[in-house]
Design a protein around this motif. Structure first.
Motif, PDB file in Angstrom:
ATOM      1  N   ARG A  67       0.845  -1.193   0.000  1.00 22.33           N
ATOM      2  CA  ARG A  67       0.000   0.000   0.000  1.00 22.33           C
ATOM      3  C   ARG A  67       0.877   1.239   0.000  1.00 22.33           C
ATOM      4  NH1 ARG A  67      -3.949  -1.165   4.988  1.00 22.33           N
ATOM      5  NH2 ARG A  67      -4.590   0.969   4.549  1.00 22.33           N
ATOM      6  N   LEU A  68       0.335   2.335  -0.518  1.00 19.55           N
ATOM      7  CA  LEU A  68       1.103   3.569  -0.553  1.00 19.55           C
ATOM      8  C   LEU A  68       0.780   4.425   0.666  1.00 19.55           C
ATOM      9  CD1 LEU A  68       0.670   4.209  -4.325  1.00 19.55           C
ATOM     10  CD2 LEU A  68       2.887   4.179  -3.186  1.00 19.55           C
ATOM     11  N   PRO A  93       0.181  11.147   1.795  1.00 25.98           N
ATOM     12  CA  PRO A  93      -1.032  11.374   1.002  1.00 25.98           C
ATOM     13  C   PRO A  93      -1.045  10.673  -0.366  1.00 25.98           C
ATOM     14  CG  PRO A  93       0.324  13.362   1.082  1.00 25.98           C
ATOM     15  CD  PRO A  93       1.073  12.320   1.802  1.00 25.98           C
ATOM     16  N   LEU A  94      -0.013   9.922  -0.710  1.00 28.49           N
ATOM     17  CA  LEU A  94      -0.027   9.231  -2.010  1.00 28.49           C
ATOM     18  C   LEU A  94      -1.083   8.134  -2.029  1.00 28.49           C
ATOM     19  CD1 LEU A  94       3.801   8.719  -2.651  1.00 28.49           C
ATOM     20  CD2 LEU A  94       2.338  10.517  -3.533  1.00 28.49           C
ATOM     21  N   GLY A  95      -1.196   7.438  -0.906  1.00 30.09           N
ATOM     22  CA  GLY A  95      -2.187   6.382  -0.797  1.00 30.09           C
ATOM     23  C   GLY A  95      -2.953   6.568   0.493  1.00 30.09           C
ATOM     24  N   ASP A  96      -3.549   5.511   0.992  1.00 22.64           N
ATOM     25  CA  ASP A  96      -4.367   5.704   2.191  1.00 22.64           C
ATOM     26  C   ASP A  96      -3.781   5.033   3.435  1.00 22.64           C
ATOM     27  OD1 ASP A  96      -4.752   3.158   1.386  1.00 22.64           O
ATOM     28  OD2 ASP A  96      -6.907   3.317   1.041  1.00 22.64           O
TER      29      ASP A  96
END
Lengths: 226, 793
Positions: free
Chosen positions: B101-102, B105-108
């Protein structure tokens, strides 16, 4: 297995000026205040909210069938051809949010027409850049498995009917990034796209051709020089 | 001696058919002998370091398979399976891959959540007895930082950090090898390197780049070439011999540990081992002197051997009420704007100060650092005296920041040094102590030396310190500026660390502050100032910085400096000014070139000279607009220029309105304008509206997504000459047709012009529109024609 968190908010450290000018219909060699282009790019830098989402499905190219829980049969020849050698397909959506649009309208309301136009063009450039960044991530993910990726194909390209937009948005899970459809099948926020990318094994070179030089519409104002 | 890693594990497990039950890592639990056997084969082939089968044994990833609870069990089984294959002298690396997962703020995935997940994985690896923590195949530097922080928090094991780069030499989220080194090396890792995605040929230049940016050992684990898929199988093309042929070159470029990633087999490892026999570590060039800071995508060097670096001072709410109020309301627009403006003005580092009274600075600093690191590529200087706020900034910044600042304040300085060490940050040393301001250069040098020694004792090194000479106001102490300059000279002579200072304080209380600041700036540069904290948007500072770079020789032969001048000249010469004395001709030209202010001035001048509003409109404004319109029709000019001309007309009309009554302005007719129901496109209609209203038409703009009934009602009330309808998409043409039908059945007299991207003249006819306009300029022309014909009737 990795279906649940396919949201990526890429970093855009700048807006592509040249693409902005192209989308605004400005050609090379034209005398135009460059500062205005900078200002438009800056406003979009401030107001953009880039987000992307994607989902991968197995693809049966013999029957042009996307093997999603609700099977989707690809209508029309252009996309079938585009995906001819794909064994999986990625449905994606990208957006830069609603604020860019407000910024453009604000400029028009203030009588800054050219700026309003350029903001709209810069926002278009920003959506494309956002999708490009997602492609980088996807390339990293799938190239190491040996796949080649076709270019992004969106509803409205070739004979892929715009009215397929709702199915495409659903397959991409566009709602996860707040991209929805109006009754007339337009994407909201307006500066959003949906697209499909084919994952193709067994190709030494990427065959599908991208770019303006392959297009037959020679008088298109968006046509890239050269 | 060059050390050798083992090769691929996942593909081997796949071949045995135990990689998907339910994941490769679980094979250590279900088939430990098989996993050990693979390790044993690699050991036989000559691997010095085994990589245990724990790549995806991260609770976040295991949760996909419902195995998060078994994290420790899977890891222990993985380590044990490698240990069973261990021969004397060999070691085990606890392998850790991406979380899948990222990080926000790139992912959650929250940064803290990532740290916790990694910490759990690392704790289990350490408890099971690995010799190294090995992060590999990571694509985002922030995820690597989370991993390193977690590793440091729960173990003392040496850390190996391998990122994955693309063919352009960057990770997916934009980090290049030099920048990775700048960020990770100061965090206290032991080995830095790269693996996967590319083959040895493509990794070679990246290893070289890394070798020039780090003094750490370098590990590299290429794939066996760039893969292709054949018959549903991923094939990696490089043979063991082909792969081994790259080993001497990789070693020469700086690699000290070599292995293989995807597609490498025991044969590959054996060939690599053989090729590495007898090779010795390459001699690397010493790193440049100075301090380096880094953002996710960029490294900035500061110091005597480098170009002057401007540190932007303007993200600072003290003394700026509007910015402070915005921040207090959670609005970061002003902060974002300052960041962009400063970077565009030439700032290479941004100072961030969030000293807003009455606001909890900790979450605010985190927020701002996160937001700005998505916006600009400049590294940050975290400006606060509160260690908790400093930490909030450092922790969330995906780079190597500067801490602004540390002074000789017991209880605080220890915390600041510890934070710099933990996060790999540089620190700005300020010669201040509790007993009062040190007056002389010598006193300041003594304090700074003491602080540097303490910083070093806390684990910092020469590349981590920047020095501030202390700037006091000239108005209150005439000798203060001179002493600051002397301090700079002393620093340079005695310590040689890069220097920085906020210089505007010097002119406080004096008139013409910018001149004082500029003079002080130039003298400070000559005394050894490397990186002023300054307003980079000041024209004087900009020019003087560019000029001083020529003098210092960092802008060789003034190439950059000259470029600036060429651009400036073009800008001023690009709008030739016609001064014929004929005010209407000049106004006409100002409209054509879209010079708003000039057009307004000229319109007023024309009025003062006795021209009537109609004359001005017909012989200057509309005339200019028509020429532009013709040029547009002939593709000699393009829409944005037409819009500029419309803006010039607007300012002219606005100017005239101050002199005469609105109804005395020429009136061309009335248009009701709308984008039809279901269509949310505004732009095309806005363009038409702008052009019409500046050609003398009264425009009633109903907006977008307007239903037929609303349009009908407006037509009934306004009695326009023309109804303009706009539709951009095939899916909304139906509602355009419906609108026209309704207008016709209700007997509306107005002529209907339609336009929009997907419309054609044929279709317009088909749906019974009166006219089709292919663009905004044509819409104006058609409207004029309709009004004229109506009059003639």
């Amino acid at each position: 297995m990795e279906q649940q968190n396919n949201i990526y908010r890429p970093i855009l450290n700048c807006i592509d000026r040249e693409e902005t000018k192209r989308y605004a219909g400005l050609r090379k060699g034209q005398d135009f205040p460059e500062k205005l282009v900078d200002e438009a790019c800056n406003i979009v830098m401030m107001s953009k909210e880039p987000q992307t989402v994607w989902t991968v499905y197995p693809y049966d190219c013999c029957h042009a069938c996307v093997q999603a829980p609700d099977e989707y049969f690809i209508p029309g020849n252009s996309l079938r051809k585009h995906l001819a050698s794909a064994t999986q397909v990625i449905f994606l959506s990208a957006t830069v949010g609603e604020m860019v649009e407000e910024a453009s309208s604000d400029a028009f309301a203030k009588g800054e027409y050219a700026l309003g136009m350029l903001i709209d063009a810069a926002a278009t450039a920003a959506v494309e850049q956002t999708a490009d960044e997602l492609e980088k991530l996807l390339t990293n993910k799938f190239a190491k498995l040996g796949f080649k990726m076709t270019f992004r194909f969106s509803p409205g390209y070739g004979d892929w009917d715009l009215r397929e937009q709702d199915k495409v948005a659903k397959l991409a899970n566009a709602e996860a990034i707040g991209v929805t459809l109006t009754d007339s099948l337009m994407l909201m926020p307006r500066k959003s796209i949906t697209a499909v990318i084919g994952l193709c094994p067994d190709i030494e070179e990427e065959t599908p051709s991208k770019g303006c030089n392959k297009c037959t519409k020679l008088d298109c104002s968006m046509r890239r020089d050269g | 001696m060059i050390k050798i890693f083992e090769g691929a594990m996942g593909t081997r497990l796949q071949a045995l058919g135990i990689a998907d039950k339910p994941c490769p890592e679980y094979a250590s639990v279900t088939h430990p002998e098989a996993v050990t056997e693979i390790h044993r084969q690699y050991a036989e082939a000559g691997a010095d370091i085994l990589e245990c089968n724990t790549f995806g044994a991260n609770p976040l990833k295991l949760s996909y398979f419902g195995l998060a609870d078994e994290t420790e069990k899977i890891i222990t089984a993985g380590v044990n399976a490698s240990r069973a294959a261990l021969k004397p002298g060999m070691q085990i690396a606890g392998n850790i891959g991406p979380s899948g997962r990222l990080i926000a703020p790139l992912g959650d995935l929250g940064f803290e959540e990532a740290c916790e997940a990694y910490a759990r994985q690392i704790k289990a690896l350490a408890a099971a007895g690995v010799d190294y923590i090995l992060f590999e195949t990571i694509i985002d530097i922030q995820e690597m930082r989370a991993g390193v922080l977690a590793a440091k928090a729960v173990s003392n094991l040496p850390i190996i950090c391998q990122l994955t780069y693309d063919a352009q030499g960057r990770t997916v989220t934009g980090t290049d090898p030099r920048t990775a080194a700048a960020i990770l090396e100061p965090m206290g890792i032991s080995v830095i390197g790269m693996n996967c995605s590319l083959g040895p040929e493509q990794l070679l230049p990246l290893v070289k780049e890394l070798g020039e940016a780090t003094s750490l050992p370098i590990s590299v684990q290429p794939n066996a070439g760039i893969p292709v898929l054949r018959d549903g199988k991923t094939i990696f093309p490089l043979s063991p011999a082909e792969m081994a042929a790259w080993v001497p070159k990789l070693v020469e470029a700086g690699a000290t540990i070599i292995g293989g990633c995807c597609g490498t087999t025991t044969e590959h490892i054996s060939a690599i081992k053989e090729a590495a026999q007898g090779l010795t570590f390459a001699k690397r060039k010493a790193l440049p002197q100075g301090v380096r800071l880094a953002s996710r995508t960029k490294t900035v060097w500061l110091g005597e051997d480098h170009s002057t670096v401007l540190i932007g001072e303007r993200i600072n709410p003290s003394g700026r009420k509007a910015m402070a109020a915005d921040i207090k309301n959670g609005d970061l627009t002003a902060v974002k704007r300052e960041a962009l403006n400063q970077v565009q003005a030439g700032a290479e580092v941004l100072d961030i100060n969030m000293g807003v009274p009455g606001v909890d600075q900790k979450p605010l600093m985190k927020d701002v650092v996160e937001t700005l690191s998505m916006l600009v590529a400049a590294p940050f200087s975290i400006d606060s005296t509160d260690p908790a706020v400093v930490e909030a900034g450092l922790r969330n910044f995906p780079g190597r920041a500067l801490i602004n600042s540390v002074s000789d304040k017991p209880g605080v300085k220890e915390q600041i040094f510890a934070l710099a060490k933990k996060y790999g940050a540089a620190v700005l040393v300020l010669p201040l102590e509790e007993k009062g301001l040190p007056k002389t250069a010598e006193e300041r040098l003594t304090i700074v030396k003491r602080l540097v020694a303490e910083g070093k004792a806390a684990g910092l090194s020469d590349g981590d310190f920047m020095l501030d000479p202390l700037v006091l106001t000239a108005a209150s102490d005439g000798q203060a500026p001179r002493e600051t300059l002397r301090t700079l000279q002393q620093y340079r002579k005695e310590l040689g660390y890069p220097t920085t200072m906020g210089l505007s304080n010097v002119s406080f209380g004096l008139p013409g502050r910018e001149d004082i600041n500029t003079a002080f700036y130039l003298m400070a540069l000559a005394s050894g100032l490397d990186a002023p904290i300054i307003n980079p948007c000041s024209e004087k500072i900009k020019t003087m910085t560019a000029a001083s770079k020529v003098i210092r020789g960092t802008d060789s032969q003034g190439i950059e400096y000259s470029k600036n001048y060429v651009e400036k000249n073009i800008e001023t010469s690009s709008t030739p000014t016609l001064t014929s004395g004929d005010v209407l001709a000049e106004l006409c030209q100002a409209v054509m070139t879209g010079e708003k202010e000039r057009a307004a001035t000229l319109a007023l001048a024309a009025f003062e000279q006795g021209h009537t509003a109609s004359e001005i409109t017909a012989n200057a404004l509309v005339k200019g607009m028509h020429i532009v319109g013709e040029d547009f029709g002939a593709a000699r000019t393009f829409l944005p220029q037409v819009m500029l001309a419309a803006e010039a007309m607007k300012t002219s009309f606005d100017a005239l309105r101050t002199k005469i009554k609105a109804e005395d302005l020429p009136y061309a007719g009335k248009v009701v304008l709308a984008t039809v129901k279901g269509d949310i496109h505004d732009l095309g209609k806005n363009i038409v509206s702008a052009l019409l209203s500046n050609s003398g038409f009264a425009v009633v703009d109903l907006g977008k997504d307007v239903d037929p009934e609303t349009i009908l009602e407006a037509v009934k009330n306004e009695r326009p000459d023309i109804v303009g309808l706009c539709a951009l998409m095939t899916t909304t043409l139906g509602s355009m047709e419906e609108t026209i039908k309704l207008l016709h059945t209700e007997g509306a007299a107005a002529k209907i012009i339609v336009g929009g991207a997907v419309l054609t003249a044929e279709y317009a006819k088909e749906i019974n529109a009166d006219m089709y306009a292919s663009d905004g300029v044509q819409a104006v022309r058609l409207s004029e024609q309709i009004v004229k014909e109506n009059k003639e009737k």
